[in-house]
Design a protein around this motif. Structure first.
Motif, PDB file in Angstrom:
ATOM      1  N   VAL A  23       0.775  -1.170   0.041  1.00 53.73           N
ATOM      2  CA  VAL A  23       0.085  -0.078   0.023  1.00 53.73           C
ATOM      3  C   VAL A  23       0.876   1.359   0.111  1.00 53.73           C
ATOM      4  N   THR A  24       0.443   2.422  -0.170  1.00 55.25           N
ATOM      5  CA  THR A  24       1.111   3.503  -0.359  1.00 55.25           C
ATOM      6  C   THR A  24       1.082   4.457   1.086  1.00 55.25           C
ATOM      7  N   VAL A  25       2.345   4.927   1.442  1.00 53.03           N
ATOM      8  CA  VAL A  25       2.498   5.626   2.737  1.00 53.03           C
ATOM      9  C   VAL A  25       1.122   6.604   2.796  1.00 53.03           C
ATOM     10  N   ARG A  26       0.892   7.262   1.535  1.00 51.06           N
ATOM     11  CA  ARG A  26      -0.184   7.915   1.593  1.00 51.06           C
ATOM     12  C   ARG A  26      -1.635   7.492   2.233  1.00 51.06           C
ATOM     13  N   ALA A  27      -1.819   6.359   1.741  1.00 42.62           N
ATOM     14  CA  ALA A  27      -2.932   5.530   2.058  1.00 42.62           C
ATOM     15  C   ALA A  27      -2.692   5.395   3.615  1.00 42.62           C
ATOM     16  N   LEU A  28      -1.711   4.938   4.214  1.00 36.62           N
ATOM     17  CA  LEU A  28      -1.719   4.495   5.739  1.00 36.62           C
ATOM     18  C   LEU A  28      -1.966   5.836   6.273  1.00 36.62           C
ATOM     19  N   GLN A  29      -1.646   7.194   6.065  1.00 35.47           N
ATOM     20  CA  GLN A  29      -1.511   8.404   6.527  1.00 35.47           C
ATOM     21  C   GLN A  29      -3.134   8.857   6.249  1.00 35.47           C
TER      22      GLN A  29
END
Length: 119
Positions: A23-29
């Motif tokens: 997953v993307t870091v952006r999704a986790l954020q």
């Protein structure tokens, strides 16, 4: 200072969990902002830190998302994962849901045979 020493043992950075779970870091954020998946800790430098338990919760989120649930629905369906038994129960429920979805898809495919004149 060695970067690895700055991360306490048993924790992963947001980048590590993103790579591990594809997953993307952006999704986790985003999941953190929406209250779906908050990090277990923050480093002294303000980095999000996750544990294996967080990975299980992220897997639960991604599985429900893949099954077509909205993020609001997912937020309401997340189950606390405090003991190994709870984790096992959640994974069994997810496996059952996936099997049911596969069976429904197979039934749908059988009933939608081609009715054209091509063959």
């Amino acid at each position: 200072m060695d970067k690895q020493k700055a991360i306490p043992q048993g924790y992963m950075t947001v980048g590590e969990i993103a790579r591990k779970m594809d997953v993307t870091v952006r999704a986790l954020q985003y999941y953190d902002r929406e209250g779906l998946l908050s990090p277990s800790a923050m480093s002294e430098g303000g980095c999000r830190l996750y544990t294996d338990k967080d990975i299980v919760k992220l897997h639960q989120i991604l599985s429900l998302k893949h099954l077509g649930f909205s993020l609001d629905d997912i937020k309401n369906r997340l189950i606390p994962l405090d003991t190994p038994a709870e984790i096992a129960d959640v994974l069994m429920e997810q496996a059952t849901a996936v099997k049911q979805k596969m069976e429904a898809s197979k039934r749908s495919n059988k009933t939608s045979k081609c009715r054209c004149s091509c063959g």
